[in-house]
Write a protein that holds these residues in place. Sequence first.
Motif, PDB file in Angstrom:
ATOM      1  N   ASN A 253       0.851  -1.186   0.000  1.00 38.71           N
ATOM      2  CA  ASN A 253       0.000   0.000   0.000  1.00 38.71           C
ATOM      3  C   ASN A 253       0.887   1.236   0.000  1.00 38.71           C
ATOM      4  OD1 ASN A 253       0.917  -0.137   2.642  1.00 38.71           O
ATOM      5  ND2 ASN A 253      -0.935   0.804   3.470  1.00 38.71           N
ATOM      6  N   ARG A 254       0.280   2.402  -0.062  1.00 30.14           N
ATOM      7  CA  ARG A 254       1.064   3.622  -0.219  1.00 30.14           C
ATOM      8  C   ARG A 254       1.967   3.883   0.988  1.00 30.14           C
ATOM      9  NH1 ARG A 254      -1.381   9.479  -2.159  1.00 30.14           N
ATOM     10  NH2 ARG A 254       0.626  10.565  -2.333  1.00 30.14           N
ATOM     11  N   ALA A 255       1.457   3.594   2.193  1.00 31.49           N
ATOM     12  CA  ALA A 255       2.259   3.817   3.395  1.00 31.49           C
ATOM     13  C   ALA A 255       3.326   2.750   3.588  1.00 31.49           C
ATOM     14  CB  ALA A 255       1.362   3.879   4.622  1.00 31.49           C
ATOM     15  N   GLY A 256       3.138   1.598   2.966  1.00 31.22           N
ATOM     16  CA  GLY A 256       4.119   0.537   3.065  1.00 31.22           C
ATOM     17  C   GLY A 256       3.952  -0.392   4.248  1.00 31.22           C
ATOM     18  N   ASN A 257       2.903  -0.206   5.054  1.00 29.91           N
ATOM     19  CA  ASN A 257       2.709  -1.070   6.222  1.00 29.91           C
ATOM     20  C   ASN A 257       1.818  -2.267   5.933  1.00 29.91           C
ATOM     21  OD1 ASN A 257       0.555   0.652   5.825  1.00 29.91           O
ATOM     22  ND2 ASN A 257      -0.005   0.738   7.977  1.00 29.91           N
ATOM     23  N   TRP A 258       1.104  -2.249   4.804  1.00 31.64           N
ATOM     24  CA  TRP A 258       0.237  -3.363   4.436  1.00 31.64           C
ATOM     25  C   TRP A 258       0.747  -4.018   3.159  1.00 31.64           C
ATOM     26  CZ3 TRP A 258      -5.464  -1.241   5.135  1.00 31.64           C
ATOM     27  CH2 TRP A 258      -5.688  -1.038   6.500  1.00 31.64           C
ATOM     28  N   LEU A 259       0.610  -5.335   3.106  1.00 32.20           N
ATOM     29  CA  LEU A 259       0.959  -6.106   1.917  1.00 32.20           C
ATOM     30  C   LEU A 259      -0.305  -6.755   1.376  1.00 32.20           C
ATOM     31  CD1 LEU A 259       4.189  -7.912   3.189  1.00 32.20           C
ATOM     32  CD2 LEU A 259       4.045  -5.819   1.838  1.00 32.20           C
ATOM     33  N   LEU A 260      -0.474  -6.677   0.074  1.00 31.54           N
ATOM     34  CA  LEU A 260      -1.637  -7.258  -0.599  1.00 31.54           C
ATOM     35  C   LEU A 260      -1.192  -8.447  -1.430  1.00 31.54           C
ATOM     36  CD1 LEU A 260      -4.607  -7.192  -1.608  1.00 31.54           C
ATOM     37  CD2 LEU A 260      -3.823  -5.675  -3.425  1.00 31.54           C
ATOM     38  N   PHE A 261      -1.893  -9.576  -1.255  1.00 30.69           N
ATOM     39  CA  PHE A 261      -1.590 -10.779  -2.023  1.00 30.69           C
ATOM     40  C   PHE A 261      -2.864 -11.293  -2.667  1.00 30.69           C
ATOM     41  CE2 PHE A 261       1.454 -10.721   1.518  1.00 30.69           C
ATOM     42  CZ  PHE A 261       2.654 -10.710   0.810  1.00 30.69           C
ATOM     43  N   GLY A 262      -2.747 -11.706  -3.916  1.00 26.97           N
ATOM     44  CA  GLY A 262      -3.870 -12.290  -4.634  1.00 26.97           C
ATOM     45  C   GLY A 262      -3.493 -13.659  -5.165  1.00 26.97           C
ATOM     46  N   CYS A 263      -4.429 -14.585  -5.068  1.00 29.98           N
ATOM     47  CA  CYS A 263      -4.224 -15.947  -5.563  1.00 29.98           C
ATOM     48  C   CYS A 263      -5.374 -16.269  -6.505  1.00 29.98           C
ATOM     49  CB  CYS A 263      -4.156 -16.938  -4.412  1.00 29.98           C
ATOM     50  SG  CYS A 263      -3.885 -18.636  -4.925  1.00 29.98           S
TER      51      CYS A 263
END
Length: 797
Positions: A253-263
């Motif tokens: 995310n923009r702040a860098g504290n969240w990671l997004l994963f898609g399967c």
Amino acid sequence: MNFRFQNLLGAPYRGGNAMNFHLFLDKENSYSQFTLSQKEFFPFHLERTFPDFSATVTSFDWSPDSNYLLAGSKDLTMRLLSLKGKRSENKPFLFLGHREPIVGAFFAVDKKTGTSNRAYSVSRDGAIFTWDLFESTDNMDIDLDPVSPDTKDQNLDADDNDNNLIIKFESPAAKRKSFEDEDAPSKPSWRLRKKNFFMQTSARLTACDYHRELDMVVVGFSNGVFGLYQMPDFVCLHLLSISREKITTAAFNRAGNWLLFGCANLGQLLVWEWRSESYVFKQQGHYFDVNCVAYSPDSQLLATGADDNKVKVWTVSSGFCFITFSEHTNAVTAVHFLANNHSLLSASLDGTVRAWDLFRYRNFRTFTTPSPRQFVSLAADHSGEVVCAGTLDSFEIFVWSMKTGRLLDVLSGHGGPVHGLMFSPINAVLASSSWDKTVRLWDVFEGKGSIETFTHNHDVLTVVYRPDGKQLACSTLDGLIHFWDPLDGVLMYTIEGRRDISGGRRMTDRRSAANSAGRYFTSLCYSADGSFILAGGNSRFVCMYDVAEQVLIKRFQITHNLSLDGVLDFLNSKNMTEAGPIDLIDDPDSDVEEGIDTQTRGKLGQDLPGSTPNQGRPIARAKCLRIAPTGRSWAAATTEGVLLYSVDESFIFDPTDLDMDVTPEKVEEALADDQKQRALLLSLRLNEDSLIKKCIFAVSPSDISVVSSSVPFKYLQRLIEAFADLLESCPHLEFILQWCQELCKVHGHYIQQNSRALLPALKSLQKAITKLHQDLADTCSSNEYLLRYLSSAGTKV
């Protein structure tokens, strides 16, 4: 009637294999401008094309000053493209050394100098290369202006100092110039600083992303493992497994504290907070084809069944799944809500029909047969006492009691699979359609069996009653829709939809899209008033017809995904080889062929009669259509997932909601210009609590009705929350209650239809009003006794 749609379970777009890189800018070379009244976009024009790639472009990244681009490709190279000057003067700089296609290419910024003097390239074999920009002389300022190599004569010089490989590209002209003037400063070049490997030998790297401010890289692999690394030292912060399937998307995310994963194979979306190591959000859709969909009686819930043996229930307003039932052991073929709104039925190829409790989230009843059968259709009467299911193999209809679960009757007479079942809205007559070219009416309660038979020339695929019960519609294998009068037993009229549903040429078709055969409707659904009918089938189009006039009103295209077959009307003859379509030729070095997923997709029993199995890409088609009881929306179960079309704009996500003009200063200007309506909308867009309350009090009591009518649906919840907060803290009770009254008058229908989504805000408002009412009642009671005392004391004096 205009419908908009949102995708609940959409697959990612994977179409196209372009080898050219196109750059588009608007004519003003600036961001598009938006206003509250209307959105205006500057037209885009082609700025420059870089045609030097020999394979598909897989990744690119802008430099911070937007003068350069890093582009990775499947030709094992990363290229530095310059937008300065003419194209002939700026040849791309090649970064060589990778042994697998490039997955990610990123610019890095030096935090001390603020310059882009470092770059990363990530390849599919799990290698990440770090590249540094360097000068051959110490008195040169670093400028991001690479040497353009001459592709015909490139010299590679290796310098073993510090174990760094220095790659220099010098043309013969540049060498002659250096001999003529040894004191002339040379231009900066790039060197390979180091190579690092993620050490996942049994898996391929399938997704990656880079956060420039944190200087971190996140990577995902085909075995479901993801890693987070601190660069440039390549320190592993986290290495975890989230599934056994391939990770197809990884992003910060923009702040860098969240990671997004898609399967994609699991239909799963996961948001992970890496500092606290906790899940923020997790949603999983169906990972095989969705076969059926059903609305709840209040239109607020949506149930789906798919080939992955699961039944999911979704909230229509948010698009989130809140419960998954996985007790079925084979594909789910039909779902149906009971009239009580808290019970759901599902039929499956595993030979069971199950009843689900949506309050306790459990399977409270299971209906079975003496010998195993495969169920493909489902219906229940309006009282919910009788449940019927049609079979695929024995061509029978089974009838059970909902209360006891006992098998009441077996209706025989069809000579083919029973794919359509529906009870009449006005009586206890059951209509069934079968591949034996007939539609039959059954008297279930009286036990008279088949009381009417409607014969057709081709196999009947589905049947549906009009909401008033005075008309019956069915579709046949020849692409026709027949309308019958069930009371008199006569054919009223026929709609020929073969040309309407045609479109999209498959790679194996020998005819053009307009002349291709085998297009038919497999699902029908009447509108709430019965004036329109929706029809969908093995095509990318869903057709809407006017029943009375038998004319096509509108066609909805359910997908533009080029990874599905039957989407393009014209095929490129260059893709046809002696061995067949080039897209269907397997690449042994690839996990997933371009546009073709090699996972095993679900399959519903057997193919329709007269159809041939597709051996290539998945086919774009709509399997089931349902219109909400309110008539405000309809859902389609397609190969792209479940699509929800609605006339309510509140369901639409508007990415232009915030623009450069939405600022607190603009809110103050609108208030100063006495534009109270505009000021309130701007404050709601900003979602600033203090500004919202300030704009509420700026509206005069006489203008409340006008301003409240202009508030969009999507801001009602935020406005109601503000009123609930104001009632607890401000003294202007009558003013706030007048606002609440006007909102309920203007938006009462929307509040009623979306009560589940607005329930928290409405409860807060109700709590505040109840508390105020109790306080006022206590105050009035106290004042009453005080006045009585004062009046009695005055009389005695």
